[in-house]
Design a protein around this motif. Structure first.
Motif, PDB file in Angstrom:
ATOM      1  N   TYR A 133     -17.924  -0.545 -33.991  1.00  0.00           N
ATOM      2  CA  TYR A 133     -18.508  -0.329 -35.329  1.00  0.00           C
ATOM      3  C   TYR A 133     -17.922  -1.308 -36.356  1.00  0.00           C
ATOM      4  CZ  TYR A 133     -18.893   2.139 -39.845  1.00  0.00           C
ATOM      5  OH  TYR A 133     -19.085   2.464 -41.156  1.00  0.00           O
ATOM      6  N   HIS A 173     -32.881   2.818 -36.864  1.00  0.00           N
ATOM      7  CA  HIS A 173     -32.392   2.765 -35.471  1.00  0.00           C
ATOM      8  C   HIS A 173     -32.097   4.176 -34.983  1.00  0.00           C
ATOM      9  CE1 HIS A 173     -31.419  -1.089 -37.372  1.00  0.00           C
ATOM     10  NE2 HIS A 173     -31.645  -1.622 -36.192  1.00  0.00           N
ATOM     11  N   TRP A 193     -29.676   2.569 -41.813  1.00  0.00           N
ATOM     12  CA  TRP A 193     -29.406   2.215 -40.416  1.00  0.00           C
ATOM     13  C   TRP A 193     -29.926   3.316 -39.471  1.00  0.00           C
ATOM     14  CZ3 TRP A 193     -28.237  -1.048 -36.671  1.00  0.00           C
ATOM     15  CH2 TRP A 193     -27.749  -0.545 -35.465  1.00  0.00           C
ATOM     16  N   HIS A 243     -21.023  -1.984 -28.312  1.00  0.00           N
ATOM     17  CA  HIS A 243     -22.403  -2.289 -27.898  1.00  0.00           C
ATOM     18  C   HIS A 243     -22.574  -3.799 -27.833  1.00  0.00           C
ATOM     19  CE1 HIS A 243     -23.171   1.915 -28.855  1.00  0.00           C
ATOM     20  NE2 HIS A 243     -22.391   1.685 -29.904  1.00  0.00           N
ATOM     21  N   GLU A 251     -28.540  -4.942 -40.141  1.00  0.00           N
ATOM     22  CA  GLU A 251     -28.476  -5.373 -38.725  1.00  0.00           C
ATOM     23  C   GLU A 251     -27.500  -4.558 -37.897  1.00  0.00           C
ATOM     24  OE1 GLU A 251     -27.432  -9.489 -38.812  1.00  0.00           O
ATOM     25  OE2 GLU A 251     -29.357 -10.092 -39.646  1.00  0.00           O
ATOM     26  N   LEU A 252     -26.477  -4.018 -38.545  1.00  0.00           N
ATOM     27  CA  LEU A 252     -25.405  -3.319 -37.820  1.00  0.00           C
ATOM     28  C   LEU A 252     -25.166  -1.954 -38.427  1.00  0.00           C
ATOM     29  CD1 LEU A 252     -22.866  -6.301 -37.843  1.00  0.00           C
ATOM     30  CD2 LEU A 252     -24.257  -5.598 -35.888  1.00  0.00           C
ATOM     31  N   GLU A 290     -22.546   3.648 -34.322  1.00  0.00           N
ATOM     32  CA  GLU A 290     -23.085   4.427 -33.206  1.00  0.00           C
ATOM     33  C   GLU A 290     -21.957   4.746 -32.232  1.00  0.00           C
ATOM     34  OE1 GLU A 290     -26.064   2.543 -30.735  1.00  0.00           O
ATOM     35  OE2 GLU A 290     -26.095   4.272 -29.407  1.00  0.00           O
ATOM     36  N   ALA A 309     -25.207  -5.467 -27.959  1.00  0.00           N
ATOM     37  CA  ALA A 309     -26.211  -5.916 -28.930  1.00  0.00           C
ATOM     38  C   ALA A 309     -25.634  -6.031 -30.348  1.00  0.00           C
ATOM     39  CB  ALA A 309     -27.388  -4.941 -28.944  1.00  0.00           C
ATOM     40  N   ALA A 310     -24.463  -5.434 -30.564  1.00  0.00           N
ATOM     41  CA  ALA A 310     -23.865  -5.498 -31.908  1.00  0.00           C
ATOM     42  C   ALA A 310     -23.098  -6.804 -32.122  1.00  0.00           C
ATOM     43  CB  ALA A 310     -22.931  -4.308 -32.118  1.00  0.00           C
ATOM     44  N   TYR A 351     -28.367   1.301 -30.874  1.00  0.00           N
ATOM     45  CA  TYR A 351     -28.599  -0.060 -30.391  1.00  0.00           C
ATOM     46  C   TYR A 351     -29.494  -0.089 -29.157  1.00  0.00           C
ATOM     47  CZ  TYR A 351     -25.098  -1.906 -33.611  1.00  0.00           C
ATOM     48  OH  TYR A 351     -24.428  -2.274 -34.738  1.00  0.00           O
ATOM     49  N   SER A 357     -17.731  -5.269 -35.137  1.00  0.00           N
ATOM     50  CA  SER A 357     -18.988  -6.041 -35.137  1.00  0.00           C
ATOM     51  C   SER A 357     -19.329  -6.522 -36.547  1.00  0.00           C
ATOM     52  CB  SER A 357     -20.143  -5.218 -34.556  1.00  0.00           C
ATOM     53  OG  SER A 357     -20.361  -4.051 -35.338  1.00  0.00           O
TER      54      SER A 357
END
Ligand SMILES: NC(=O)c1ccc[n+]([C@@H]2O[C@H](COP(=O)([O-])OP(=O)(O)OC[C@H]3O[C@@H](n4cnc5c(N)ncnc54)[C@H](O)[C@@H]3O)[C@@H](O)[C@H]2O)c1
Length: 326
Positions: free
Chosen positions: A10, A321, A317, A36, A177-178, A181, A38-39, A325, A13
């Motif tokens: 978290y 989402h 976020w 993640h 974007e972030l 999670e 993707a992060a 992610y 990133s």
């Protein structure tokens, strides 16, 4: 080049994104246990692996010209660590491995993710950095011990470091974007917002604390403000202006759990039902930071940490989402 451990997590990133944006080359070390892929910013070099693996860490220092390390990686799920303290104490093994590899490679600059949990139940509020350390959970204890190790390595091995004691990190990248999670999620604001999205009830752990409404009071600090403090700390170390410092990072305002639920109702426009549950062991009643020291010494100023902005960015976020992610 900057090595970011836990750069898929978290807070890490968000740090990687800002470092890349400000022109730094970044290597991310992460085992993806709670992070993640993707992060991780696409411009960073991603090295999947575990801090328990000393050879793996040595190899990274052998391969890349690292100047400074930001060490975010840790097991930090407090309720789990109350049941299984070794989960937190393994943070020591990981950090010792990292420090060993750093010293061997001649890398002597570190920004460390510490926590308000090192203080335990405060004797004064807002809490200054020289407040006694009496952690009430193994997680806080592990971070306090790591700080003691850092201090010794500073004296013995010339390790320069800044330890940042975060209060409650919250909110999400204002660019969307972030975000946060975690599985399980144990942090209040994402729990409230996911419950709001799914029409579920929030459990409030403890209603008999000595606070304004009986629920625990915490100091929430926006993740982007945490990261701006990391960049200031990094520059102070790289320019040799600081050799060893400890700073609190908070907004100097405490909100009870019920006040946070109320603010989330205002931001989301949704009725968020809650029920009272038993206290969680290891939770202090009130944690509010004095951040006067870092403001005075490094010129840090939080920009996003009013509660409405924190919740609004986190809500954006969660809404955009709903499956994180995935
Ligand atoms: N979130 C908060 O409110 C808060 C408050 C105070 C301090 N902190 C500290 O900030 C740091 C980051 O917290 P976060 O909320 O981003 O946590 P997080 O769980 O989202 O991120 C931690 C990252 O470290 C990685 N990791 C964990 N163990 C590893 C290992 N052995 N080897 C390699 N990678 C590993 C995980 O996969 C994850 O990507 C932690 O050190 C935490 O203790 C967080």
């Amino acid at each position: 080049m900057i090595l970011v451990t836990g750069g898929a997590g978290y807070i890490g990133s968000h740090a990687v994104k800002e470092l890349v944006k400000s022109g730094h080359r970044v290597v991310v070390l992460d085992n993806l246990s709670t992070g993640h892929r993707a992060a991780v910013d696409k411009k960073a070099i991603f090295c999947p692996g575990d801090l328990h693996d000393l050879k793996f860490i040595h190899d990274i220092f052998g391969e890349y010209p690292i100047e400074l390390v930001m060490h975010f990686a840790a097991h930090s799920i407090v309720p789990q660590s109350m049941q299984e303290p070794l989960l937190s104490y393994r943070n020591l093994n990981c950090t010792i491995n990292l420090l060993e590899a750093m010293l061997k490679a001649g890398v002597r600059k570190l920004v460390f993710s510490s926590t308000a949990a090192v203080y335990g139940e405060p004797l004064e509020t807002p809490i200054p950095e020289n407040h006694p350390l009496k952690p009430t959970n193994p997680y806080g204890q592990s971070k306090a011990w790591i700080e003691a190790i850092l201090e010794q390595l500073h004296r013995a091995n010339g390790l320069d470091y800044i330890s940042l004691r975060y209060f409650n990190a919250a909110g999400a990248d204002p660019e969307g974007e972030l975000g946060e999670e975690h599985h399980p999620e144990t942090h209040l604001i994402p729990i409230i917002l996911k419950a709001a999205l799914q029409g579920e009830e929030v459990s409030v752990f403890g209603s008999d604390y000595p606070t304004k409404d009986g629920t625990p009071v915490r100091d929430y600090i926006h993740v982007s403000d945490l990261i701006s403090a990391h960049l200031l700390a990094m520059e102070a170390l790289l320019q040799g202006r600081k050799q060893r410092e400890i700073y609190n990072l908070g907004h100097q305002r405490g909100y009870s759990v019920l006040e946070v639920i109320d603010a989330a109702r205002q931001v989301t426009g949704l009725d968020i039902p809650y029920r009272m549950a038993d206290r969680r062991p290891g939770d202090p009643s009130t944690l509010v930071a004095s951040s006067a020291k870092i403001k005075a010494e490094l010129g840090w100023e939080p920009r996003y940490s009013d509660l409405q902005t924190i919740i609004a960015t986190a809500w954006e976020w969660v809404r955009q989402h709903p499956r994180g992610y995935a």
